[in-house]
Design a protein around this motif. Structure first.
Motif, PDB file in Angstrom:
ATOM      1  N   UNK A 227     -14.015 -13.203   3.827  1.00  0.00           N
ATOM      2  CA  UNK A 227     -15.252 -12.449   4.027  1.00  0.00           C
ATOM      3  C   UNK A 227     -15.775 -11.966   2.678  1.00  0.00           C
ATOM      4  N   UNK A 228     -17.027 -11.548   2.653  1.00  0.00           N
ATOM      5  CA  UNK A 228     -17.645 -11.034   1.422  1.00  0.00           C
ATOM      6  C   UNK A 228     -17.358  -9.528   1.281  1.00  0.00           C
ATOM      7  N   UNK A 229     -17.478  -8.969   0.040  1.00  0.00           N
ATOM      8  CA  UNK A 229     -17.183  -7.544  -0.171  1.00  0.00           C
ATOM      9  C   UNK A 229     -17.944  -6.595   0.763  1.00  0.00           C
ATOM     10  N   UNK A 230     -19.180  -6.910   1.059  1.00  0.00           N
ATOM     11  CA  UNK A 230     -19.969  -6.009   1.922  1.00  0.00           C
ATOM     12  C   UNK A 230     -19.542  -6.061   3.389  1.00  0.00           C
ATOM     13  N   UNK A 231     -18.619  -6.993   3.698  1.00  0.00           N
ATOM     14  CA  UNK A 231     -18.142  -7.118   5.083  1.00  0.00           C
ATOM     15  C   UNK A 231     -16.903  -6.262   5.347  1.00  0.00           C
ATOM     16  N   UNK A 232     -16.493  -5.425   4.357  1.00  0.00           N
ATOM     17  CA  UNK A 232     -15.280  -4.622   4.486  1.00  0.00           C
ATOM     18  C   UNK A 232     -15.575  -3.118   4.499  1.00  0.00           C
ATOM     19  N   UNK A 233     -14.626  -2.381   5.101  1.00  0.00           N
ATOM     20  CA  UNK A 233     -14.652  -0.917   5.051  1.00  0.00           C
ATOM     21  C   UNK A 233     -13.271  -0.452   4.589  1.00  0.00           C
ATOM     22  N   UNK A 234     -13.194   0.496   3.641  1.00  0.00           N
ATOM     23  CA  UNK A 234     -11.893   0.959   3.140  1.00  0.00           C
ATOM     24  C   UNK A 234     -11.232   1.895   4.156  1.00  0.00           C
ATOM     25  N   UNK A 235      -9.938   1.630   4.423  1.00  0.00           N
ATOM     26  CA  UNK A 235      -9.206   2.386   5.439  1.00  0.00           C
ATOM     27  C   UNK A 235      -7.846   2.813   4.873  1.00  0.00           C
ATOM     28  N   UNK A 236      -7.469   4.109   5.006  1.00  0.00           N
ATOM     29  CA  UNK A 236      -6.138   4.538   4.554  1.00  0.00           C
ATOM     30  C   UNK A 236      -5.049   4.002   5.488  1.00  0.00           C
ATOM     31  N   UNK A 237      -3.914   3.610   4.907  1.00  0.00           N
ATOM     32  CA  UNK A 237      -2.813   3.017   5.694  1.00  0.00           C
ATOM     33  C   UNK A 237      -1.615   3.967   5.687  1.00  0.00           C
ATOM     34  N   UNK A 238      -1.081   4.221   6.878  1.00  0.00           N
ATOM     35  CA  UNK A 238       0.029   5.168   7.021  1.00  0.00           C
ATOM     36  C   UNK A 238       1.301   4.542   7.599  1.00  0.00           C
ATOM     37  N   UNK A 239       1.262   3.239   7.846  1.00  0.00           N
ATOM     38  CA  UNK A 239       2.469   2.572   8.348  1.00  0.00           C
ATOM     39  C   UNK A 239       3.087   1.731   7.234  1.00  0.00           C
ATOM     40  N   UNK A 240       4.370   1.374   7.399  1.00  0.00           N
ATOM     41  CA  UNK A 240       5.122   0.762   6.304  1.00  0.00           C
ATOM     42  C   UNK A 240       4.813  -0.727   6.138  1.00  0.00           C
ATOM     43  N   UNK A 241       4.611  -1.119   4.863  1.00  0.00           N
ATOM     44  CA  UNK A 241       4.542  -2.541   4.503  1.00  0.00           C
ATOM     45  C   UNK A 241       5.954  -3.114   4.387  1.00  0.00           C
ATOM     46  N   UNK A 242       6.915  -2.206   4.089  1.00  0.00           N
ATOM     47  CA  UNK A 242       8.275  -2.603   3.691  1.00  0.00           C
ATOM     48  C   UNK A 242       9.265  -1.581   4.219  1.00  0.00           C
ATOM     49  N   UNK A 243      10.444  -2.030   4.584  1.00  0.00           N
ATOM     50  CA  UNK A 243      11.537  -1.116   4.931  1.00  0.00           C
ATOM     51  C   UNK A 243      12.872  -1.776   4.661  1.00  0.00           C
ATOM     52  N   UNK A 244      13.815  -0.988   4.190  1.00  0.00           N
ATOM     53  CA  UNK A 244      15.214  -1.396   4.178  1.00  0.00           C
ATOM     54  C   UNK A 244      15.985  -0.404   5.034  1.00  0.00           C
TER      55      UNK A 244
END
Length: 380
Positions: A227-244
């Motif tokens: 998608x193009x830059x204007x097709x996005x909205x910035x959203x804060x992320x609170x779940x894990x990308x990674x876990x050990x």
């Protein structure tokens, strides 16, 4: 002629379509209806070749033609849909996770028992033939006492900050993401294969993309559309990308699991290594027809999936001769074969993961989240 069991599928995205395709491989099952959002359901039903479709799943549950319902929707809908299906007198097959919290899972387990309904979770990875082979080998003592289990489940589909999916939103997927989404498969598989139970956990979480760019247009899982830059909205992320997560098992064994959805080049790779007092064994899901067997004093071994070389417990879920590889879609087939044999009354024994397995997953995930917050060992 054998009477066909009639199935309906709720949610026909990537995984729902896989359910429809797999059910058609079973001789005793007919897919009679599908349900999804009204914007897409007509075209999806046509593409799947299903004549009957619903934009309201509750209307589908009133359909007397349907014996069993498959729930393949976002996580937050699993509880209400499973409950409604059970109350409507249907058997239920639900994608994992069963719910987004332990209390709801306990309620569904109790309700399914009360209704006498066949209930199942699609922990399909158990149904690679070599997983049944390893389980049988460990049960028979071939590996000896289990000392340790370690491994990982790695993906790259959320590698970029522009990668986005409903699973990133806690209100839709639950408080945990990587652990609940893929770690649950690893833990279920390891407990299934070894016969051991996890008794304590110590978890470390990390979120590397704290802000992601949410597309303002729909993008299907794994589609990789740009998608193009204007097709996005910035959203804060609170779940894990990674876990050990470190584990203690009920026999005193130790374990470690790393899960991550931001490892470039790892498309969908579950791996584990089991160390026993006689032998070791390791397996990688991207090469599912081969198990490595490790020995101290003689040559190591590579066991290829071949029904003539396997224990009977594994042989019964092998569909093709040695050298003819079986993969991801076949795991669905073997799980569904067991489930629908039970529905048909052919088998009394339960040889598939039930809602109890879904409850177990929720219990483990909640304790792992608690551990990550506390930075301490937590008992299950």
């Amino acid at each position: 002629m054998m009477k066909k069991i009639r199935a309906g599928v709720i949610g026909v995205g990537f995984i729902g379509a896989a359910h429809v395709e797999t059910l058609r491989r079973l001789n005793n099952v007919e897919v009679v209806a599908v349900a999804d959002d009204e914007k897409i359901i007509k075209s999806k039903a046509e593409a799947l070749g299903v004549d009957k479709y619903y934009s309201d799943y509750k209307e589908m549950l009133k359909d007397p033609d349907i014996d069993c319902v498959h729930i393949c929707t976002p996580n937050y809908l699993h509880y209400e849909m499973s409950k409604a299906a059970l109350l409507a007198g249907k058997h239920v097959v639900c994608e994992k996770p069963l719910t987004t919290n332990k209390k709801q899972a306990e309620e569904l387990v109790a309700l399914a028992k009360e209704k006498g309904a066949v209930n199942a979770i699609n922990f399909n990875l158990r149904f690679y033939p070599l997983m049944h082979q390893l389980k049988a080998a460990i049960t028979k003592g071939d590996l000896g006492e289990i000392f340790s289990v370690h491994g990982s489940y790695l993906q790259d589909w959320l590698f970029y900050d522009t990668d986005y999916n409903w699973r990133l939103e806690p209100e839709m997927s639950g408080e945990s993401r990587a652990v609940a989404d893929i770690g649950s498969h690893w833990m279920d598989l390891v407990e299934f294969v070894t016969g051991l139970k996890i008794t304590e956990v110590f978890a470390d979480f990390a979120t590397f993309h704290k802000i992601r760019k949410k597309p303002l247009k729909p993008v299907e899982t794994y589609s990789g559309k740009l998608l193009k830059p204007e097709d996005y909205q910035e959203v804060p992320i609170n779940t894990e990308d990674y876990a050990t997560v470190l584990f203690k098992f009920n026999n005193g064994a130790r374990g470690a699991m790393t899960v991550s959805q931001v490892v470039a080049g790892r498309k969908n790779r579950l791996a584990f290594e089991i160390a026993g007092s006689k032998k070791a064994a390791s397996w990688v899901s991207e090469s599912p027809n081969e198990v490595w067997i490790g020995r101290r004093d003689t040559a190591n071994e590579s066991l290829l999936k071949d029904p003539s070389l396997l224990y009977p417990e594994a042989r019964e879920i092998v569909g093709y001769p040695g050298g003819h590889n079986e993969g991801f879609p076949d795991t669905f087939k073997y799980n569904f074969m067991k489930i629908y044999s039970r529905i048909a009354g052919v088998k009394d024994s339960i040889e598939y993961p039930t809602f109890e397995a879904g409850l177990r997953e929720m219990e483990l995930c909640e304790k792992i989240v608690e551990s990550a917050k506390k930075g301490a060992w937590v008992k299950i």
